[in-house]
Design an enzyme around this catalytic site. Structure first.
Site, PDB file in Angstrom:
ATOM      1  N   GLN A  75      53.719 -23.154 -44.064  1.00  0.00           N
ATOM      2  CA  GLN A  75      54.293 -24.664 -43.924  1.00  0.00           C
ATOM      3  C   GLN A  75      53.574 -25.232 -44.862  1.00  0.00           C
ATOM      4  O   GLN A  75      54.097 -26.763 -44.874  1.00  0.00           O
ATOM      5  CB  GLN A  75      53.985 -24.812 -42.531  1.00  0.00           C
ATOM      6  N   CYS A  81      54.901 -26.475 -37.753  1.00  0.00           N
ATOM      7  CA  CYS A  81      54.750 -24.931 -37.297  1.00  0.00           C
ATOM      8  C   CYS A  81      55.526 -24.576 -36.289  1.00  0.00           C
ATOM      9  O   CYS A  81      56.201 -23.356 -36.100  1.00  0.00           O
ATOM     10  CB  CYS A  81      53.175 -24.962 -36.651  1.00  0.00           C
ATOM     11  N   HIS A 374      49.349 -26.596 -32.336  1.00  0.00           N
ATOM     12  CA  HIS A 374      50.037 -25.491 -33.092  1.00  0.00           C
ATOM     13  C   HIS A 374      50.721 -24.534 -32.505  1.00  0.00           C
ATOM     14  O   HIS A 374      50.495 -24.130 -31.527  1.00  0.00           O
ATOM     15  CB  HIS A 374      48.738 -24.883 -33.795  1.00  0.00           C
ATOM     16  N   ASN A 395      50.864 -16.212 -38.210  1.00  0.00           N
ATOM     17  CA  ASN A 395      50.602 -17.911 -38.477  1.00  0.00           C
ATOM     18  C   ASN A 395      51.414 -18.128 -39.428  1.00  0.00           C
ATOM     19  O   ASN A 395      52.296 -17.176 -40.033  1.00  0.00           O
ATOM     20  CB  ASN A 395      49.169 -17.794 -38.740  1.00  0.00           C
TER      21      ASN A 395
END
Length: 453
Positions: A75, A81, A374, A395
């Site tokens: 990102q 996210c 997040h 992630n």
């Protein structure tokens, strides 16, 4: 209470005195351990001193059940996210349908429409609160949080249902999609100025001029977004070669057709389970947050409040069944980013500083020490004798940290810092499914459960 109600004696008794500071300085100087710690902290990162090296070393990164066999996304300098994690979930099916191992949906495409829709949503909220003073708490909060990058699962679903999705090649990243700060600042200024104008026209009772003014503001937002992010495609001439070197010519597809053709998930079947530990919000109840959303007329952001143990069990069952899980957490505490590790006991800051820092999850939420910051994807879990021990996390920070961008989360960190997981509602027992139809508790806009991942 006015300033005149604070007496001189009250102010004098509350102020720090020279004698008090001298006493504190002398006590610090007389402690050799503090002096050595000061020397160390002045030269190296405090995390390097506070970390439990043994714990960081023995935390295994292997799991008994693992789904991922793909590369992570990035990102970059944006707060998208939640969209990345949602698209990463959808691409699992799309990769299989396309027979392409490394496939990405365009993240820029839903970013564009989320911001356009959110501008419209904000202006609607401004009109609904036009009878309140400028310094009203809700009005002030709306103006403060007018245009960021964060979002929630239901907000992603709203965008996918209305606008579909496209492959990354159809609307690739731009400098501004990957580095949103300047664009967001400009949009905030445009929308705040627009809010001022709409409130002025509302006071004058001129609804027709309000409608024209709102249309002009939306046109400005559209122009700015299109300059920064590009023009979203309305049709895709979709051709690709799969991993077996077979060429496919699919013809012209709308973004809605593309999403429907290559994914089969019924997004309406998915529910966001949250762990709100405050007792005034009972487990088994639904929650929503005032003025939290992006698409007017779409389903509101809805949470089902459950025990964290149940959220873990349902996430585990989904992963064991081959389905990754979108989740939201407070990402920063007790994390070694370079190694891609989370453990609730990873850093002993209390021992280093000699100050009590520990608060339970409820207290951290109440007093602003923790919130959802997040969103990521759970792609693996280690299960031993029916109990979860650690989790593998996809992630969206690129592949430089952890295991090529995949992180490892200890089970105790899940308990403390995970606030929400998204699962298929058919995994819930009948009582909890029925609870989804109950009227939700409406939390104020500034409630910590309204934090955007």
């Amino acid at each position: 209470m006015t300033n005149s109600a604070i007496t001189t004696t009250d102010t004098k008794d509350a102020s720090l005195t020279t004698e008090q500071l001298m006493t504190l300085n002398e006590a610090f100087a007389a402690d050799p351990v503090l002096k050595r710690t000061q020397n160390a902290i002045s030269r190296v990162s405090v995390d390097d001193l506070a970390i439990d090296r043994h714990l960081a070393t023995v935390l295994s990164t292997t799991v008994s059940h693992r789904i991922d066999d793909w590369k992570v996304t990035n990102q970059k300098k944006s707060g998208r996210c939640w969209l990345f994690a949602a698209l990463n979930l959808l691409r699992v099916e799309a990769k299989t349908a396309l027979n392409i191992k490394e496939f990405e949906f365009s993240q820029n495409y839903p970013t564009y429409f989320d911001k356009l829709e959110r501008a419209n949503y904000f202006l609607q909220s401004i009109q609904e609160t036009a009878d309140r003073p400028d310094d009203d708490r809700l009005v002030s909060y709306l103006l403060q949080t007018v245009m960021g990058d964060g979002g929630q699962w239901d907000m992603a679903v709203n965008i996918f249902k209305k606008y579909g999705a496209v492959p990354k090649s159809a609307m690739p990243e731009t400098e501004s999609s990957s580095n949103t700060g300047r664009m967001n600042a400009v949009l905030c200024s445009v929308l705040r100025r627009g809010a001022q104008e709409l409130r002025r026209l509302s006071c004058a009772g001129d609804s027709e001029r309000q409608d024209r003014a709102k249309a002009l503001i939306i046109a400005d937002v559209h122009r700015i977004l299109t300059l920064h992010l590009g023009t979203p495609p309305t049709l895709i001439d979709w051709e690709y070669t799969d991993d077996k070197k077979v060429f496919h010519r699919e013809g012209m597809l709308t973004p809605q057709d593309f999403l429907a053709k290559y994914t089969t998930l019924n997004l309406e079947d998915y529910v966001c389970l949250v762990d709100d530990p405050r007792p005034e919000h009972p487990k088994g109840s639904t929650l929503t947050v005032e003025h939290l959303g992006n698409v007017i007329g779409a389903a509101p952001v809805l949470y089902l409040n459950v025990e964290i143990g149940l959220a873990k069990r349902l996430a585990m069952e989904a992963i064991v069944g081959g389905e990754p899980v979108w989740f939201g957490c407070d990402v920063g505490p007790q994390m070694v980013r370079k190694d891609g590790l989370w453990d609730a006991r990873l850093f002993d800051y209390e021992g280093l500083y000699g100050a009590k820092l520990t608060m339970d999850k409820e207290s951290r939420l109440r007093f602003g020490d923790s919130a959802m910051t997040h969103a990521m994807l759970l792609t693996g879990v280690d299960v031993f004798e029916g109990q979860t021990r650690r989790w593998r996390v996809e992630n969206s920070w690129g592949d430089e940290n952890g295991d090529q961008g995949f992180f490892t989360m200890a089970d105790n960190w899940f308990d403390e810092y995970v606030f929400e997981v998204v699962v298929n509602k058919w995994r819930l027992d009948p009582q909890l499914r029925r609870a989804l139809d109950a009227e939700p508790v409406i939390l104020p806009a500034w409630d910590p459960m309204g934090a955007l991942a």
